[in-house]
Design a protein around this motif. Sequence first.
Motif, PDB file in Angstrom:
ATOM      1  N   GLY A   1      18.923  -7.100  14.483  1.00 39.79           N
ATOM      2  CA  GLY A   1      20.265  -7.588  14.201  1.00 39.79           C
ATOM      3  C   GLY A   1      20.845  -8.419  15.326  1.00 39.79           C
ATOM      4  N   TRP A   2      20.024  -8.831  16.273  1.00 42.49           N
ATOM      5  CA  TRP A   2      20.485  -9.642  17.396  1.00 42.49           C
ATOM      6  C   TRP A   2      20.661 -11.098  16.994  1.00 42.49           C
ATOM      7  CZ3 TRP A   2      15.902  -7.440  20.578  1.00 42.49           C
ATOM      8  CH2 TRP A   2      16.184  -6.122  20.944  1.00 42.49           C
ATOM      9  N   ARG A   3      19.997 -11.476  15.937  1.00 43.18           N
ATOM     10  CA  ARG A   3      20.001 -12.862  15.475  1.00 43.18           C
ATOM     11  C   ARG A   3      20.190 -12.861  13.967  1.00 43.18           C
ATOM     12  NH1 ARG A   3      14.581 -16.033  17.272  1.00 43.18           N
ATOM     13  NH2 ARG A   3      15.426 -18.110  17.362  1.00 43.18           N
ATOM     14  N   SER A   4      20.997 -13.773  13.471  1.00 44.39           N
ATOM     15  CA  SER A   4      21.137 -13.847  12.015  1.00 44.39           C
ATOM     16  C   SER A   4      19.880 -14.495  11.428  1.00 44.39           C
ATOM     17  CB  SER A   4      22.387 -14.626  11.625  1.00 44.39           C
ATOM     18  OG  SER A   4      22.317 -15.936  12.104  1.00 44.39           O
ATOM     19  N   ILE A   5      19.558 -14.109  10.228  1.00 47.04           N
ATOM     20  CA  ILE A   5      18.346 -14.597   9.562  1.00 47.04           C
ATOM     21  C   ILE A   5      18.688 -15.930   8.901  1.00 47.04           C
ATOM     22  CG2 ILE A   5      16.648 -14.083   7.779  1.00 47.04           C
ATOM     23  CD1 ILE A   5      17.485 -11.029   8.495  1.00 47.04           C
ATOM     24  N   PRO A   6      18.009 -17.002   9.315  1.00 48.44           N
ATOM     25  CA  PRO A   6      18.304 -18.319   8.741  1.00 48.44           C
ATOM     26  C   PRO A   6      17.966 -18.373   7.249  1.00 48.44           C
ATOM     27  CG  PRO A   6      16.863 -18.506  10.678  1.00 48.44           C
ATOM     28  CD  PRO A   6      16.952 -17.057  10.320  1.00 48.44           C
ATOM     29  N   PRO A   7      18.686 -19.203   6.505  1.00 44.51           N
ATOM     30  CA  PRO A   7      18.427 -19.306   5.065  1.00 44.51           C
ATOM     31  C   PRO A   7      16.974 -19.616   4.715  1.00 44.51           C
ATOM     32  CG  PRO A   7      20.468 -20.411   5.596  1.00 44.51           C
ATOM     33  CD  PRO A   7      19.834 -20.019   6.904  1.00 44.51           C
ATOM     34  N   HIS A   8      16.309 -20.478   5.484  1.00 42.26           N
ATOM     35  CA  HIS A   8      14.924 -20.814   5.145  1.00 42.26           C
ATOM     36  C   HIS A   8      13.997 -19.619   5.323  1.00 42.26           C
ATOM     37  CE1 HIS A   8      14.732 -21.527   9.514  1.00 42.26           C
ATOM     38  NE2 HIS A   8      13.430 -21.326   9.396  1.00 42.26           N
TER      39      HIS A   8
ATOM     40  N   GLU B   1      15.018 -16.357   4.995  1.00 39.63           N
ATOM     41  CA  GLU B   1      15.401 -15.471   3.895  1.00 39.63           C
ATOM     42  C   GLU B   1      14.733 -15.922   2.590  1.00 39.63           C
ATOM     43  OE1 GLU B   1      19.472 -13.754   1.820  1.00 39.63           O
ATOM     44  OE2 GLU B   1      19.608 -15.530   3.093  1.00 39.63           O
ATOM     45  N   ARG B   2      14.792 -17.192   2.349  1.00 34.95           N
ATOM     46  CA  ARG B   2      14.214 -17.762   1.129  1.00 34.95           C
ATOM     47  C   ARG B   2      12.706 -17.520   1.073  1.00 34.95           C
ATOM     48  NH1 ARG B   2      16.143 -23.697  -0.682  1.00 34.95           N
ATOM     49  NH2 ARG B   2      15.186 -23.708  -2.716  1.00 34.95           N
ATOM     50  N   GLN B   3      12.041 -17.705   2.198  1.00 36.75           N
ATOM     51  CA  GLN B   3      10.596 -17.481   2.250  1.00 36.75           C
ATOM     52  C   GLN B   3      10.253 -16.008   2.026  1.00 36.75           C
ATOM     53  OE1 GLN B   3       8.360 -19.790   2.328  1.00 36.75           O
ATOM     54  NE2 GLN B   3       6.521 -18.624   2.702  1.00 36.75           N
ATOM     55  N   MET B   4      11.054 -15.108   2.581  1.00 35.45           N
ATOM     56  CA  MET B   4      10.810 -13.670   2.370  1.00 35.45           C
ATOM     57  C   MET B   4      10.929 -13.325   0.887  1.00 35.45           C
ATOM     58  SD  MET B   4       9.922 -12.088   5.142  1.00 35.45           S
ATOM     59  CE  MET B   4      10.346 -10.360   5.036  1.00 35.45           C
ATOM     60  N   TYR B   5      11.957 -13.835   0.242  1.00 35.44           N
ATOM     61  CA  TYR B   5      12.117 -13.575  -1.195  1.00 35.44           C
ATOM     62  C   TYR B   5      10.963 -14.180  -1.993  1.00 35.44           C
ATOM     63  CZ  TYR B   5      16.878 -11.957  -0.289  1.00 35.44           C
ATOM     64  OH  TYR B   5      17.982 -11.279   0.166  1.00 35.44           O
ATOM     65  N   PHE B   6      10.518 -15.340  -1.577  1.00 35.24           N
ATOM     66  CA  PHE B   6       9.377 -15.960  -2.253  1.00 35.24           C
ATOM     67  C   PHE B   6       8.142 -15.065  -2.143  1.00 35.24           C
ATOM     68  CE2 PHE B   6       5.499 -18.494  -1.997  1.00 35.24           C
ATOM     69  CZ  PHE B   6       5.510 -19.080  -3.249  1.00 35.24           C
ATOM     70  N   LEU B   7       7.851 -14.574  -0.942  1.00 35.13           N
ATOM     71  CA  LEU B   7       6.688 -13.699  -0.757  1.00 35.13           C
ATOM     72  C   LEU B   7       6.821 -12.418  -1.583  1.00 35.13           C
ATOM     73  CD1 LEU B   7       6.222 -14.146   3.090  1.00 35.13           C
ATOM     74  CD2 LEU B   7       4.772 -15.107   1.275  1.00 35.13           C
TER      75      LEU B   7
ATOM     76  N   ILE C   1      15.992 -21.906  -6.448  1.00 36.06           N
ATOM     77  CA  ILE C   1      16.403 -23.296  -6.687  1.00 36.06           C
ATOM     78  C   ILE C   1      17.912 -23.439  -6.554  1.00 36.06           C
ATOM     79  CG2 ILE C   1      16.440 -25.150  -8.395  1.00 36.06           C
ATOM     80  CD1 ILE C   1      13.947 -23.841  -9.625  1.00 36.06           C
ATOM     81  N   ASN C   2      18.317 -24.339  -5.682  1.00 36.86           N
ATOM     82  CA  ASN C   2      19.749 -24.627  -5.546  1.00 36.86           C
ATOM     83  C   ASN C   2      20.237 -25.384  -6.770  1.00 36.86           C
ATOM     84  OD1 ASN C   2      20.103 -23.437  -3.014  1.00 36.86           O
ATOM     85  ND2 ASN C   2      19.406 -25.283  -1.970  1.00 36.86           N
ATOM     86  N   GLY C   3      21.512 -25.221  -7.082  1.00 33.42           N
ATOM     87  CA  GLY C   3      22.114 -25.956  -8.185  1.00 33.42           C
ATOM     88  C   GLY C   3      21.987 -25.288  -9.541  1.00 33.42           C
TER      89      GLY C   3
ATOM     90  N   TRP D   1      23.520 -22.031   0.041  1.00 31.18           N
ATOM     91  CA  TRP D   1      22.605 -20.899  -0.122  1.00 31.18           C
ATOM     92  C   TRP D   1      23.336 -19.562   0.016  1.00 31.18           C
ATOM     93  CZ3 TRP D   1      17.985 -19.726  -1.905  1.00 31.18           C
ATOM     94  CH2 TRP D   1      17.377 -18.544  -1.497  1.00 31.18           C
ATOM     95  N   LYS D   2      24.215 -19.441   0.980  1.00 33.95           N
ATOM     96  CA  LYS D   2      24.928 -18.181   1.204  1.00 33.95           C
ATOM     97  C   LYS D   2      25.748 -17.784  -0.027  1.00 33.95           C
ATOM     98  CE  LYS D   2      27.608 -15.810   4.689  1.00 33.95           C
ATOM     99  NZ  LYS D   2      28.180 -15.876   6.029  1.00 33.95           N
ATOM    100  N   GLU D   3      26.487 -18.728  -0.588  1.00 32.51           N
ATOM    101  CA  GLU D   3      27.265 -18.452  -1.810  1.00 32.51           C
ATOM    102  C   GLU D   3      26.346 -18.091  -2.965  1.00 32.51           C
ATOM    103  OE1 GLU D   3      30.033 -21.379  -3.176  1.00 32.51           O
ATOM    104  OE2 GLU D   3      31.028 -21.518  -1.222  1.00 32.51           O
ATOM    105  N   LYS D   4      25.239 -18.812  -3.079  1.00 34.36           N
ATOM    106  CA  LYS D   4      24.290 -18.567  -4.163  1.00 34.36           C
ATOM    107  C   LYS D   4      23.723 -17.150  -4.065  1.00 34.36           C
ATOM    108  CE  LYS D   4      19.991 -20.352  -6.124  1.00 34.36           C
ATOM    109  NZ  LYS D   4      20.386 -20.109  -7.495  1.00 34.36           N
TER     110      LYS D   4
END
Length: 126
Positions: free
Chosen positions: A37-44, A46-52, A95-97, A108-111
């Motif tokens: 928790g020392w660093r926030s997880i960047p959207p890219h 997070e997205r890759q983790m969900y993809f995996l 997918i955004n949008g 991404w955060k709102e999505k």
Amino acid sequence: MESAEFHRARKKLSKTQKEIAELLGTSIKAIHSYEQGWRSIPPHVERQMYFLLSRQRELHEKAPKPCWTVKKCPPSRKKKCPAWEFRAGKMCWFINGTICECQARKNWKEKMVVCKKCEVMSQLLV
């Protein structure tokens, strides 16, 4: 994605911190920082983790139904949605949008606020 969720996802993928760092193309120090928790997880990341997680899920479980089936989207909404256009109803969260809850999100955060509550994506987080 919070640090505890990131840690659970890594464990669910049966990967060490070193292995997940290699998969994500980042350093092991970054992985330590995300999990502590020392660093926030960047959207890219997070997205890759969900993809995996989604790929692992489809290998081991019954494939999910497309989002437009689950959400019972009318044809008029489907025609406007990129998930429908690209036939990515099992990965609409990627997918955004997309036209979830009748509107596209600005970022991404709102999505992710909407997607994490949705039954299409919630199966990845279990």
